[in-house]
Write an enzyme that holds these catalytic residues in place. Structure first.
Site, PDB file in Angstrom:
ATOM      1  N   SER A 136       4.797   7.879  -1.747  1.00 28.98           N
ATOM      2  CA  SER A 136       3.749   8.284  -0.813  1.00 28.98           C
ATOM      3  C   SER A 136       3.518   9.783  -0.880  1.00 28.98           C
ATOM      4  O   SER A 136       4.425  10.553  -1.225  1.00 28.98           O
ATOM      5  CB  SER A 136       4.140   7.899   0.620  1.00 28.98           C
ATOM      6  OG  SER A 136       3.273   8.480   1.572  1.00 28.98           O
TER       7      SER A 136
ATOM      8  N   TYR B 238      10.171   7.200   7.569  1.00 26.70           N
ATOM      9  CA  TYR B 238       9.328   6.685   6.485  1.00 26.70           C
ATOM     10  C   TYR B 238       9.259   7.686   5.333  1.00 26.70           C
ATOM     11  O   TYR B 238       9.454   7.316   4.163  1.00 26.70           O
ATOM     12  CB  TYR B 238       7.935   6.404   7.027  1.00 26.70           C
ATOM     13  CG  TYR B 238       6.901   6.013   5.995  1.00 26.70           C
ATOM     14  CD1 TYR B 238       6.810   4.703   5.543  1.00 26.70           C
ATOM     15  CD2 TYR B 238       5.997   6.945   5.492  1.00 26.70           C
ATOM     16  CE1 TYR B 238       5.853   4.333   4.604  1.00 26.70           C
ATOM     17  CE2 TYR B 238       5.035   6.584   4.558  1.00 26.70           C
ATOM     18  CZ  TYR B 238       4.971   5.278   4.117  1.00 26.70           C
ATOM     19  OH  TYR B 238       4.018   4.921   3.189  1.00 26.70           O
TER      20      TYR B 238
END
Length: 290
Positions: free
Chosen positions: A181, A194
Protein backbone atom coordinates in the site's frame (compact mmCIF):
# COMPACT_ATOMS: atom_id res chain seq x y z
CA UNK A 1 -12.73 -5.26 25.12
CA UNK A 2 -13.89 -8.73 24.12
CA UNK A 3 -12.84 -11.84 25.98
CA UNK A 4 -10.87 -13.19 23.02
CA UNK A 5 -7.36 -14.20 24.09
CA UNK A 6 -4.44 -13.01 21.97
CA UNK A 7 -2.27 -15.92 23.02
CA UNK A 8 -4.23 -18.22 20.73
CA UNK A 9 -2.95 -19.05 17.27
CA UNK A 10 -6.03 -17.66 15.52
CA UNK A 11 -8.17 -14.60 16.26
CA UNK A 12 -11.67 -14.60 14.80
CA UNK A 13 -13.31 -11.48 13.44
CA UNK A 14 -13.45 -8.71 16.02
CA UNK A 15 -16.38 -6.38 16.63
CA UNK A 16 -14.30 -3.35 15.61
CA UNK A 17 -15.89 -3.06 12.17
CA UNK A 18 -18.70 -5.62 11.85
CA UNK A 19 -19.54 -4.47 8.30
CA UNK A 20 -16.10 -5.26 6.92
CA UNK A 21 -14.92 -6.22 4.40
CA UNK A 22 -18.29 -5.19 2.97
CA UNK A 23 -20.51 -6.04 0.03
CA UNK A 24 -19.70 -4.36 -3.26
CA UNK A 25 -23.32 -4.93 -4.30
CA UNK A 26 -24.40 -2.62 -1.45
CA UNK A 27 -22.40 0.40 -2.59
CA UNK A 28 -24.36 3.27 -4.15
CA UNK A 29 -21.47 4.06 -6.46
CA UNK A 30 -20.16 0.81 -7.87
CA UNK A 31 -16.40 0.45 -8.46
CA UNK A 32 -15.27 0.07 -12.06
CA UNK A 33 -13.77 -3.40 -12.30
CA UNK A 34 -14.37 -4.65 -15.84
CA UNK A 35 -11.25 -4.96 -18.02
CA UNK A 36 -10.91 -2.00 -20.36
CA UNK A 37 -9.02 -3.59 -23.26
CA UNK A 38 -9.05 -6.85 -25.26
CA UNK A 39 -6.92 -9.71 -24.00
CA UNK A 40 -3.76 -10.92 -25.71
CA UNK A 41 -3.26 -14.38 -24.18
CA UNK A 42 -0.59 -13.32 -21.72
CA UNK A 43 -1.74 -15.91 -19.15
CA UNK A 44 -2.95 -18.55 -21.58
CA UNK A 45 -2.96 -22.00 -19.96
CA UNK A 46 -2.03 -20.62 -16.52
CA UNK A 47 -3.76 -21.21 -13.20
CA UNK A 48 -3.98 -18.38 -10.67
CA UNK A 49 -5.17 -17.83 -7.13
CA UNK A 50 -6.46 -14.36 -6.25
CA UNK A 51 -7.28 -13.73 -2.59
CA UNK A 52 -9.93 -11.15 -1.79
CA UNK A 53 -11.17 -11.82 -5.30
CA UNK A 54 -14.85 -11.33 -4.59
CA UNK A 55 -14.74 -7.53 -4.99
CA UNK A 56 -12.61 -4.45 -5.54
CA UNK A 57 -9.05 -4.86 -6.77
CA UNK A 58 -9.26 -8.63 -6.36
CA UNK A 59 -12.28 -8.94 -8.62
CA UNK A 60 -10.80 -6.65 -11.26
CA UNK A 61 -7.58 -8.66 -11.21
CA UNK A 62 -9.31 -12.04 -11.36
CA UNK A 63 -11.49 -11.08 -14.32
CA UNK A 64 -8.55 -9.49 -16.15
CA UNK A 65 -6.53 -12.68 -15.62
CA UNK A 66 -9.42 -14.67 -17.07
CA UNK A 67 -9.53 -12.40 -20.11
CA UNK A 68 -5.84 -13.13 -20.58
CA UNK A 69 -6.47 -16.88 -20.55
CA UNK A 70 -6.01 -17.97 -16.92
CA UNK A 71 -8.21 -20.24 -14.86
CA UNK A 72 -8.77 -18.41 -11.58
CA UNK A 73 -9.46 -19.52 -8.01
CA UNK A 74 -11.12 -16.86 -5.87
CA UNK A 75 -10.59 -16.81 -2.11
CA UNK A 76 -13.04 -14.70 -0.13
CA UNK A 77 -14.19 -14.29 3.46
CA UNK A 78 -18.00 -14.39 3.41
CA UNK A 79 -19.56 -12.25 0.64
CA UNK A 80 -21.16 -15.03 -1.40
CA UNK A 81 -23.08 -12.69 -3.69
CA UNK A 82 -20.01 -10.69 -4.65
CA UNK A 83 -17.96 -13.86 -5.16
CA UNK A 84 -20.57 -15.29 -7.49
CA UNK A 85 -20.55 -12.11 -9.58
CA UNK A 86 -16.79 -12.53 -9.99
CA UNK A 87 -17.18 -16.20 -10.92
CA UNK A 88 -19.86 -15.36 -13.48
CA UNK A 89 -17.66 -12.65 -14.99
CA UNK A 90 -14.79 -15.13 -15.30
CA UNK A 91 -17.12 -17.55 -17.08
CA UNK A 92 -18.23 -14.74 -19.39
CA UNK A 93 -14.57 -14.35 -20.36
CA UNK A 94 -14.58 -17.98 -21.50
CA UNK A 95 -12.56 -19.27 -18.55
CA UNK A 96 -13.13 -21.28 -15.37
CA UNK A 97 -13.52 -20.12 -11.79
CA UNK A 98 -13.18 -21.85 -8.45
CA UNK A 99 -14.65 -20.27 -5.30
CA UNK A 100 -13.16 -20.87 -1.86
CA UNK A 101 -14.79 -19.33 1.20
CA UNK A 102 -12.93 -18.92 4.47
CA UNK A 103 -10.64 -16.87 6.67
CA UNK A 104 -7.10 -17.02 5.29
CA UNK A 105 -5.71 -16.06 8.68
CA UNK A 106 -6.32 -19.71 9.50
CA UNK A 107 -3.47 -21.70 7.88
CA UNK A 108 -5.78 -24.65 7.26
CA UNK A 109 -7.98 -22.50 5.01
CA UNK A 110 -5.08 -21.56 2.76
CA UNK A 111 -3.86 -25.14 2.54
CA UNK A 112 -7.36 -26.33 1.64
CA UNK A 113 -7.52 -23.69 -1.10
CA UNK A 114 -4.24 -24.83 -2.66
CA UNK A 115 -5.25 -28.48 -2.39
CA UNK A 116 -8.54 -27.71 -4.12
CA UNK A 117 -6.78 -25.85 -6.95
CA UNK A 118 -4.28 -28.67 -7.51
CA UNK A 119 -7.05 -31.24 -7.36
CA UNK A 120 -9.11 -29.41 -9.97
CA UNK A 121 -6.48 -28.10 -12.37
CA UNK A 122 -3.26 -29.91 -11.47
CA UNK A 123 -1.03 -26.85 -11.36
CA UNK A 124 -0.50 -23.39 -9.88
CA UNK A 125 1.33 -20.66 -11.77
CA UNK A 126 0.35 -17.35 -10.17
CA UNK A 127 -0.43 -16.45 -6.55
CA UNK A 128 -1.91 -13.01 -5.89
CA UNK A 129 -2.01 -12.17 -2.17
CA UNK A 130 -4.53 -9.32 -2.13
CA UNK A 131 -6.90 -9.95 0.81
CA UNK A 132 -6.66 -7.48 3.67
CA UNK A 133 -8.48 -5.52 6.34
CA UNK A 134 -8.04 -2.17 8.04
CA UNK A 135 -9.52 -0.45 11.09
CA UNK A 136 -9.11 3.32 11.57
CA UNK A 137 -8.14 4.56 15.04
CA UNK A 138 -7.34 8.14 15.98
CA UNK A 139 -5.04 7.18 18.86
CA UNK A 140 -2.54 4.35 19.14
CA UNK A 141 -4.01 3.49 22.55
CA UNK A 142 -7.36 2.74 20.88
CA UNK A 143 -5.92 -0.28 19.06
CA UNK A 144 -6.91 -3.36 21.02
CA UNK A 145 -4.71 -6.42 21.27
CA UNK A 146 -7.35 -8.39 19.40
CA UNK A 147 -7.47 -5.87 16.55
CA UNK A 148 -3.68 -5.71 16.33
CA UNK A 149 -3.28 -9.47 16.09
CA UNK A 150 -6.26 -9.77 13.74
CA UNK A 151 -4.90 -7.15 11.32
CA UNK A 152 -1.49 -8.80 11.16
CA UNK A 153 -3.12 -12.23 10.91
CA UNK A 154 -5.24 -11.23 7.90
CA UNK A 155 -2.76 -9.00 6.10
CA UNK A 156 0.62 -10.68 6.46
CA UNK A 157 0.32 -14.02 8.31
CA UNK A 158 -2.08 -15.22 5.60
CA UNK A 159 0.56 -14.50 2.95
CA UNK A 160 3.08 -16.69 4.76
CA UNK A 161 0.50 -19.46 5.12
CA UNK A 162 -0.50 -19.37 1.45
CA UNK A 163 3.05 -19.21 0.15
CA UNK A 164 3.97 -22.15 2.39
CA UNK A 165 1.04 -24.15 1.01
CA UNK A 166 1.71 -23.13 -2.59
CA UNK A 167 5.49 -23.49 -2.61
CA UNK A 168 5.65 -27.23 -3.48
CA UNK A 169 3.54 -26.55 -6.58
CA UNK A 170 5.29 -23.43 -7.89
CA UNK A 171 7.66 -24.27 -10.70
CA UNK A 172 10.13 -22.24 -12.74
CA UNK A 173 8.24 -19.36 -14.37
CA UNK A 174 5.71 -19.00 -11.57
CA UNK A 175 4.93 -15.58 -10.09
CA UNK A 176 3.80 -14.28 -6.72
CA UNK A 177 2.31 -10.79 -6.51
CA UNK A 178 1.55 -9.25 -3.12
CA UNK A 179 -0.61 -6.22 -2.36
CA UNK A 180 1.14 -3.65 -0.19
CA UNK A 181 0.00 0.00 0.00
CA UNK A 182 0.96 3.63 -0.42
CA UNK A 183 0.55 3.84 3.37
CA UNK A 184 3.74 1.80 3.72
CA UNK A 185 5.66 4.63 2.05
CA UNK A 186 3.99 7.80 3.30
CA UNK A 187 2.29 6.60 6.48
CA UNK A 188 -1.32 6.97 7.58
CA UNK A 189 -2.03 8.55 10.99
CA UNK A 190 -5.29 6.68 11.57
CA UNK A 191 -4.14 3.34 10.09
CA UNK A 192 -1.20 2.50 12.33
CA UNK A 193 -1.57 -1.27 12.47
CA UNK A 194 -2.62 -1.54 8.82
CA UNK A 195 0.36 0.53 7.64
CA UNK A 196 2.70 -1.58 9.74
CA UNK A 197 1.43 -4.73 8.04
CA UNK A 198 2.01 -3.16 4.65
CA UNK A 199 5.59 -2.42 5.62
CA UNK A 200 5.93 -6.08 6.59
CA UNK A 201 4.46 -7.12 3.23
CA UNK A 202 6.99 -5.03 1.32
CA UNK A 203 9.87 -6.52 3.31
CA UNK A 204 8.39 -10.00 2.84
CA UNK A 205 8.15 -9.40 -0.91
CA UNK A 206 11.78 -8.36 -1.23
CA UNK A 207 13.07 -11.15 1.00
CA UNK A 208 10.91 -13.83 -0.62
CA UNK A 209 12.16 -12.67 -4.01
CA UNK A 210 15.74 -13.23 -2.90
CA UNK A 211 14.71 -16.62 -1.54
CA UNK A 212 12.96 -17.87 -4.70
CA UNK A 213 14.50 -16.06 -7.65
CA UNK A 214 17.21 -18.71 -8.02
CA UNK A 215 14.47 -21.26 -8.69
CA UNK A 216 12.98 -19.08 -11.43
CA UNK A 217 10.04 -17.86 -9.32
CA UNK A 218 9.51 -14.11 -9.35
CA UNK A 219 8.01 -12.19 -6.41
CA UNK A 220 6.81 -8.60 -6.76
CA UNK A 221 4.20 -6.30 -5.25
CA UNK A 222 1.71 -3.55 -6.04
CA UNK A 223 1.20 -0.56 -3.73
CA UNK A 224 -2.16 1.02 -4.55
CA UNK A 225 -3.13 4.48 -3.41
CA UNK A 226 -6.74 5.33 -2.46
CA UNK A 227 -8.91 3.02 -4.58
CA UNK A 228 -12.72 2.94 -4.60
CA UNK A 229 -13.51 -0.51 -3.20
CA UNK A 230 -15.85 -1.76 -0.44
CA UNK A 231 -12.97 -1.73 2.07
CA UNK A 232 -13.07 2.01 2.75
CA UNK A 233 -16.78 2.96 2.71
CA UNK A 234 -17.69 -0.17 4.70
CA UNK A 235 -15.62 0.80 7.74
CA UNK A 236 -12.02 1.14 6.59
CA UNK A 237 -12.19 4.93 6.78
CA UNK A 238 -14.18 7.26 9.05
CA UNK A 239 -17.57 7.95 7.40
CA UNK A 240 -17.07 11.71 7.60
CA UNK A 241 -13.98 11.46 5.40
CA UNK A 242 -15.52 9.45 2.57
CA UNK A 243 -16.81 12.48 0.61
CA UNK A 244 -13.20 13.59 0.15
CA UNK A 245 -11.71 10.13 -0.27
CA UNK A 246 -8.84 10.25 -2.77
CA UNK A 247 -9.15 13.97 -3.48
CA UNK A 248 -5.78 14.68 -1.86
CA UNK A 249 -3.93 12.80 -4.61
CA UNK A 250 -2.29 14.83 -7.40
CA UNK A 251 -4.98 13.48 -9.76
CA UNK A 252 -7.65 14.70 -7.36
CA UNK A 253 -9.71 11.51 -7.24
CA UNK A 254 -9.65 7.92 -6.00
CA UNK A 255 -8.57 5.22 -8.42
CA UNK A 256 -10.77 2.46 -9.78
CA UNK A 257 -10.00 -1.25 -9.40
CA UNK A 258 -9.55 -1.67 -13.16
CA UNK A 259 -6.82 0.96 -13.02
CA UNK A 260 -4.86 -1.22 -10.57
CA UNK A 261 -5.47 -4.70 -11.99
CA UNK A 262 -3.14 -4.17 -15.00
CA UNK A 263 -0.23 -3.72 -12.57
CA UNK A 264 -0.95 -7.19 -11.15
CA UNK A 265 -1.23 -8.60 -14.67
CA UNK A 266 2.09 -7.09 -15.72
CA UNK A 267 3.88 -8.63 -12.72
CA UNK A 268 2.13 -11.99 -13.18
CA UNK A 269 3.00 -12.46 -16.85
CA UNK A 270 6.20 -12.67 -18.87
CA UNK A 271 6.07 -8.97 -19.74
CA UNK A 272 7.90 -8.47 -16.42
CA UNK A 273 10.29 -11.42 -16.85
CA UNK A 274 13.31 -9.33 -15.74
CA UNK A 275 11.64 -7.97 -12.59
CA UNK A 276 11.62 -9.45 -9.11
CA UNK A 277 11.57 -7.87 -5.67
CA UNK A 278 9.97 -4.73 -7.09
CA UNK A 279 6.88 -2.63 -6.27
CA UNK A 280 4.57 -0.83 -8.71
CA UNK A 281 2.68 2.29 -7.58
CA UNK A 282 -0.77 2.94 -9.09
CA UNK A 283 -1.54 5.78 -6.66
CA UNK A 284 -2.85 8.82 -8.54
CA UNK A 285 0.51 10.53 -8.85
CA UNK A 286 1.72 10.41 -5.25
CA UNK A 287 5.53 10.51 -5.27
CA UNK A 288 7.05 7.90 -2.98
CA UNK A 289 10.56 6.61 -2.45
CA UNK A 290 10.60 2.90 -3.16
Amino acid sequence: MSETKTDTAFIRETEEEPRMPGHETALDRKPEWKPRFPGSGRLEGKVAIVTGGDSGIGRATAVLFAREGAKVAIAYLKEDDDAQITADAIADEGSEALLHKGDLGDPDVGKALVDKVIGKWGRLDVLVNNAGEQHPDEDVTDITREQLQRTFQTNIFSMFYLVQAARPHLKKGAAIVNCTSVTMYKGAPILLDYSATKGAITAFTRSLSENLVGDGIRVNAVAPGPIWTPLNPCGGQPPEEMDDFGKDTPMGRPGEPNEVAPAFLFLACEDSSYMSGQVLHPNGGIIVTS
